[in-house]
Write a protein that holds these residues in place. Structure first.
Motif, PDB file in Angstrom:
ATOM      1  N   LEU A  66       0.843  -1.183   0.000  1.00 58.75           N
ATOM      2  CA  LEU A  66       0.000   0.000   0.000  1.00 58.75           C
ATOM      3  C   LEU A  66       0.884   1.240   0.000  1.00 58.75           C
ATOM      4  O   LEU A  66       1.834   1.325   0.775  1.00 58.75           O
ATOM      5  N   VAL A  67       0.550   2.207  -0.851  1.00 55.16           N
ATOM      6  CA  VAL A  67       1.417   3.366  -1.054  1.00 55.16           C
ATOM      7  C   VAL A  67       0.608   4.661  -1.014  1.00 55.16           C
ATOM      8  O   VAL A  67      -0.498   4.735  -1.552  1.00 55.16           O
ATOM      9  N   SER A  68       1.182   5.687  -0.389  1.00 54.39           N
ATOM     10  CA  SER A  68       0.605   7.024  -0.443  1.00 54.39           C
ATOM     11  C   SER A  68       0.559   7.499  -1.890  1.00 54.39           C
ATOM     12  O   SER A  68       1.421   7.154  -2.698  1.00 54.39           O
ATOM     13  N   PRO A  69      -0.442   8.330  -2.238  1.00 54.26           N
ATOM     14  CA  PRO A  69      -0.493   8.850  -3.603  1.00 54.26           C
ATOM     15  C   PRO A  69       0.536   9.930  -3.912  1.00 54.26           C
ATOM     16  O   PRO A  69       0.633  10.373  -5.063  1.00 54.26           O
ATOM     17  N   SER A  70       1.326  10.364  -2.930  1.00 52.32           N
ATOM     18  CA  SER A  70       2.352  11.373  -3.192  1.00 52.32           C
ATOM     19  C   SER A  70       3.405  10.842  -4.162  1.00 52.32           C
ATOM     20  O   SER A  70       3.872   9.712  -4.002  1.00 52.32           O
ATOM     21  N   PRO A  71       3.826  11.636  -5.142  1.00 51.89           N
ATOM     22  CA  PRO A  71       4.859  11.173  -6.071  1.00 51.89           C
ATOM     23  C   PRO A  71       6.124  10.696  -5.369  1.00 51.89           C
ATOM     24  O   PRO A  71       6.737   9.712  -5.800  1.00 51.89           O
ATOM     25  N   ARG A  72       6.545  11.352  -4.290  1.00 52.97           N
ATOM     26  CA  ARG A  72       7.773  10.935  -3.610  1.00 52.97           C
ATOM     27  C   ARG A  72       7.641   9.526  -3.019  1.00 52.97           C
ATOM     28  O   ARG A  72       8.629   8.798  -2.937  1.00 52.97           O
ATOM     29  N   ALA A  73       6.437   9.141  -2.631  1.00 56.35           N
ATOM     30  CA  ALA A  73       6.212   7.777  -2.147  1.00 56.35           C
ATOM     31  C   ALA A  73       6.151   6.793  -3.317  1.00 56.35           C
ATOM     32  O   ALA A  73       6.735   5.705  -3.263  1.00 56.35           O
ATOM     33  N   LEU A  74       5.459   7.178  -4.382  1.00 58.81           N
ATOM     34  CA  LEU A  74       5.354   6.312  -5.555  1.00 58.81           C
ATOM     35  C   LEU A  74       6.728   6.023  -6.155  1.00 58.81           C
ATOM     36  O   LEU A  74       7.062   4.871  -6.483  1.00 58.81           O
TER      37      LEU A  74
END
Length: 202
Positions: A66-74
């Motif tokens: 599961l991943v945050s939608p923030s680009p830095r997380a992606l």
């Protein structure tokens, strides 16, 4: 090597959770937060992502990512997904919140949802955005951020517990999330694995 924090808490089923904050960004490194620095990795951050990818590949595989939608997380988890030919689910409630100084009488209020989540084109095929879970949370202040954390804990227990799970998120929300699960505050460093073992409630 996991920078491990092991804690036993009660959930309905046995869950093995690894939490990872995104790699260091230029904003993290400089303290200057704007549209150009917020999601761009520093040189240290790029090295952290590379090292994290190798560490995760060496770990047993996860049943759910599961991943945050923030680009830095992606972009932090994308190299691992490519290397292992996996896909991750974007979970909006992992989005960053609860940043800045905690108010003296902090208490959860309400939060909302804003625009639709967009996955960068160069990451196409690596992430799944679920129908009904496709909008960015909007927590305009610390107290509404706490409401978002409460919602993420409730949804995690209801939808995701009982598996080996990797979460990729942030320091503000992540620290609150871990505290809510374990009752302890944990420092959330960039690109470091935090292991939380949750015992079977039965």
């Amino acid at each position: 090597m996991i920078a491990a924090y092991a804690c036993v808490v009660a959930l309905q089923r046995k869950t093995d959770l690894i939490f990872v904050r995104h790699g260091e960004t230029v904003a993290n490194a400089t303290g200057r937060y704007n549209s150009k620095t917020l999601n761009a990795f520093s040189q240290k951050g790029k090295a952290e992502v590379e090292a994290l990818t190798k560490e995760l590949i060496a770990d047993p595989r996860f049943e759910l990512i599961l991943v945050s939608p923030s680009p830095r997380a992606l972009y932090t988890i994308a190299p691992y997904l490519r290397a292992t030919r996996q896909r991750a689910t974007v979970w909006p409630l992992l989005y960053e919140c609860c940043t800045g100084r905690r108010p003296r009488n902090a208490a959860a209020t309400r939060f909302g949802f804003g625009g639709k989540i967009a996955i960068p084109k160069d990451l196409a095929g690596l992430f799944v955005v679920e129908n009904g879970h496709d909008k960015y949370p909007v927590a305009s202040d610390y107290n509404s951020g706490l409401a978002q954390v409460d919602a993420s804990i409730a949804e995690f227990k209801q939808r995701f517990s009982g598996r080996r799970i990797l979460l990729v998120g942030h320091s503000g929300h992540g620290g609150q999330f871990i505290h809510a699960l374990t009752g302890r505050w944990q420092k959330v460093d960039n690109a470091k694995e935090i292991e939380i073992r949750m015992a079977d409630q039965r």
